[in-house]
Scaffold this motif. Structure first.
Motif, mmCIF file in Angstrom:
data_model
loop_
_atom_site.group_PDB
_atom_site.id
_atom_site.type_symbol
_atom_site.label_atom_id
_atom_site.label_comp_id
_atom_site.label_asym_id
_atom_site.label_seq_id
_atom_site.Cartn_x
_atom_site.Cartn_y
_atom_site.Cartn_z
ATOM 1 N N SER A 105 7.028 1.370 -8.174
ATOM 2 C CA SER A 105 6.742 1.731 -6.779
ATOM 3 C C SER A 105 5.234 1.707 -6.528
ATOM 4 N N VAL A 106 4.457 2.122 -7.532
ATOM 5 C CA VAL A 106 2.991 2.139 -7.408
ATOM 6 C C VAL A 106 2.450 0.698 -7.426
ATOM 7 N N GLN A 107 3.032 -0.142 -8.262
ATOM 8 C CA GLN A 107 2.618 -1.556 -8.295
ATOM 9 C C GLN A 107 2.846 -2.212 -6.931
ATOM 10 N N LYS A 108 4.018 -1.951 -6.342
ATOM 11 C CA LYS A 108 4.353 -2.568 -5.049
ATOM 12 C C LYS A 108 3.387 -2.112 -3.964
ATOM 13 N N SER A 109 3.077 -0.823 -3.980
ATOM 14 C CA SER A 109 2.178 -0.282 -2.974
ATOM 15 C C SER A 109 0.775 -0.875 -3.123
ATOM 16 N N ALA A 110 0.279 -0.963 -4.362
ATOM 17 C CA ALA A 110 -1.064 -1.521 -4.590
ATOM 18 C C ALA A 110 -1.110 -3.006 -4.203
ATOM 19 N N PHE A 111 -0.035 -3.711 -4.459
ATOM 20 C CA PHE A 111 0.061 -5.130 -4.090
ATOM 21 C C PHE A 111 -0.031 -5.273 -2.570
ATOM 22 N N GLY A 112 0.775 -4.489 -1.845
ATOM 23 C CA GLY A 112 0.778 -4.550 -0.387
ATOM 24 C C GLY A 112 -0.582 -4.211 0.213
ATOM 25 N N LYS A 113 -1.220 -3.175 -0.324
ATOM 26 C CA LYS A 113 -2.535 -2.770 0.198
ATOM 27 C C LYS A 113 -3.575 -3.873 0.015
ATOM 28 N N GLN A 114 -3.532 -4.533 -1.143
ATOM 29 C CA GLN A 114 -4.520 -5.589 -1.397
ATOM 30 C C GLN A 114 -4.225 -6.846 -0.580
ATOM 31 N N LEU A 115 -2.940 -7.101 -0.302
ATOM 32 C CA LEU A 115 -2.608 -8.235 0.572
ATOM 33 C C LEU A 115 -3.174 -7.986 1.970
ATOM 34 N N ARG A 116 -3.034 -6.734 2.432
ATOM 35 C CA ARG A 116 -3.563 -6.406 3.766
ATOM 36 C C ARG A 116 -5.084 -6.522 3.785
ATOM 37 N N LEU A 117 -5.717 -6.109 2.690
ATOM 38 C CA LEU A 117 -7.178 -6.246 2.597
ATOM 39 C C LEU A 117 -7.582 -7.727 2.678
ATOM 40 N N ALA A 118 -6.849 -8.578 1.954
ATOM 41 C CA ALA A 118 -7.175 -10.013 1.940
ATOM 42 C C ALA A 118 -7.064 -10.617 3.339
ATOM 43 N N VAL A 119 -6.026 -10.200 4.078
ATOM 44 C CA VAL A 119 -5.864 -10.697 5.445
ATOM 45 C C VAL A 119 -7.032 -10.212 6.306
ATOM 46 N N GLU A 120 -7.373 -8.936 6.137
ATOM 47 C CA GLU A 120 -8.462 -8.335 6.913
ATOM 48 C C GLU A 120 -9.787 -9.045 6.664
ATOM 49 N N VAL A 121 -10.098 -9.332 5.393
ATOM 50 C CA VAL A 121 -11.407 -9.930 5.091
ATOM 51 C C VAL A 121 -11.329 -11.454 5.016
ATOM 52 N N ASP A 122 -10.133 -11.997 5.277
ATOM 53 C CA ASP A 122 -9.925 -13.435 5.345
ATOM 54 C C ASP A 122 -10.298 -14.159 4.042
ATOM 55 N N LEU A 123 -9.706 -13.681 2.948
ATOM 56 C CA LEU A 123 -9.900 -14.344 1.657
ATOM 57 C C LEU A 123 -8.533 -14.678 1.059
ATOM 58 N N PRO A 124 -8.476 -15.733 0.216
ATOM 59 C CA PRO A 124 -7.214 -16.028 -0.470
ATOM 60 C C PRO A 124 -6.905 -14.975 -1.541
ATOM 61 N N VAL A 125 -5.665 -14.971 -2.024
ATOM 62 C CA VAL A 125 -5.273 -13.982 -3.035
ATOM 63 C C VAL A 125 -4.808 -14.661 -4.322
ATOM 64 N N ILE A 126 -5.134 -14.001 -5.436
ATOM 65 C CA ILE A 126 -4.691 -14.451 -6.758
ATOM 66 C C ILE A 126 -3.565 -13.519 -7.194
ATOM 67 N N ILE A 127 -2.382 -14.099 -7.369
ATOM 68 C CA ILE A 127 -1.180 -13.291 -7.621
ATOM 69 C C ILE A 127 -0.758 -13.365 -9.087
ATOM 70 N N HIS A 128 -0.577 -12.174 -9.672
ATOM 71 C CA HIS A 128 -0.021 -12.046 -11.018
ATOM 72 C C HIS A 128 1.432 -11.637 -10.857
ATOM 73 N N ASN A 129 2.338 -12.443 -11.389
ATOM 74 C CA ASN A 129 3.768 -12.136 -11.293
ATOM 75 C C ASN A 129 4.383 -12.348 -12.657
ATOM 76 N N ARG A 130 4.827 -11.265 -13.274
ATOM 77 C CA ARG A 130 5.509 -11.424 -14.563
ATOM 78 C C ARG A 130 6.856 -10.713 -14.489
ATOM 79 N N ASP A 131 7.907 -11.503 -14.633
ATOM 80 C CA ASP A 131 9.292 -11.003 -14.586
ATOM 81 C C ASP A 131 9.568 -10.225 -13.302
ATOM 82 N N ALA A 132 8.954 -10.653 -12.203
ATOM 83 C CA ALA A 132 9.125 -9.929 -10.937
ATOM 84 C C ALA A 132 9.211 -10.905 -9.759
ATOM 85 N N HIS A 133 9.853 -12.062 -9.996
ATOM 86 C CA HIS A 133 9.901 -13.110 -8.967
ATOM 87 C C HIS A 133 10.398 -12.591 -7.612
#
Ligand code: NI
Length: 255
Positions: A105-133
């Motif tokens: 639940s904490v991973q999901k929340s941190a992921f969402g917050k950083q996605l929103r930050l990336a949209v806000e500052v208009d930068l691309p995102v580097i995604i780490h996904n392991r066994d969580a497709h």
């Protein structure tokens, strides 16, 4: 010329010889290195290195392993760091259900917050996904078509690659594409559209086959690109040209 789109040269594994590692990387024809971060200290270090070395760029962010460290204060500092001219992405961020070092639940929340930050500052995102497709795609979908992201060190089959591509994501290949058993990954490398992939080392981890067991470094990204050239049946200089051009466009690094 190649770009290592995902390295961790800020780690203490390079404290003894960082200058030498960077020098031989440049000499071997790697024109830039993007150091991805995993927590606040590593984000600060990545920015500092980018200030010290012309060919280095930084991504700032918090890895799913460290998701529990992403409080509001940390997010504010990441926002400030992201304004630095050599910060070219937010990340790495995402979900890691293989090691589960932060509660999901904490991973999901941190992921969402950083996605929103990336949209806000208009930068691309580097995604780490392991066994969580599935959860990774679900969270990305909540942000619709605003996310310009790369699946770093892609793992998955052609079906999952296809889903990522249809969502507008890029795919980045690392050392595992050179491992004898990675047939599925090489199938993906042969399959991805020409304008949607690039290469990385994820050093010090995931050393390509020819140096497996040793510490990885950005100059070894050439082995990753060579393997992809082989499976796509195109010449190495062509793969170098394509991946470099794709990475420059994605991260907004001028030629
Ligand atoms: Ni990494």
């Amino acid at each position: 010329m190649l770009i290592d789109t995902h390295a961790h040269l800020q780690m203490n594994k390079y404290d003894r010889d960082r200058d030498a590692v960077i020098a031989r990387t440049i000499e071997s024809g790697i024109e830039c290195i993007i150091n991805a971060s995993f927590d606040l200290p590593s984000s600060r270090q990545a920015v500092k290195l980018a200030e010290e070395y012309e060919n280095l760029y930084a991504a700032v962010g918090v890895h799913p392993h460290d998701a529990k460290t992403l409080d509001d204060g940390t997010l504010d500092i990441l926002r400030e760091l992201s304004k630095h001219p050599k910060v070219v992405a937010i990340g790495e961020m995402g979900l890691d259900y293989y090691r589960d070092l932060s509660p999901r639940s904490v991973q999901k929340s941190a992921f969402g917050k950083q996605l929103r930050l990336a949209v806000e500052v208009d930068l691309p995102v580097i995604i780490h996904n392991r066994d969580a497709h599935d959860d990774t795609m679900a969270i990305l979908k909540q942000h619709g078509d605003q996310i310009n992201g790369v699946m770093h060190c892609f793992s998955g089959d052609i079906g999952f690659a296809d889903k990522c591509i249809r969502m507008g994501l890029h795919i980045s290949f690392a050392g595992p594409v050179t491992y004898p058993k990675s047939h599925q990954l090489r199938d993906v490398a042969a399959y991805v559209p020409q304008d949607r992939f690039f290469v990385e080392t994820d050093c010090p981890y995931l050393t390509p086959q020819f140096k497996r067991g040793k510490r990885n470094e950005p100059s070894y990204v050439k082995a990753v690109a060579k393997k992809i050239a082989e499976v796509r049946r195109v010449a190495f200089p062509e793969i170098a040209r394509i991946t470099t051009s794709n990475a420059r466009t994605f991260f907004g690094i001028a030629d």
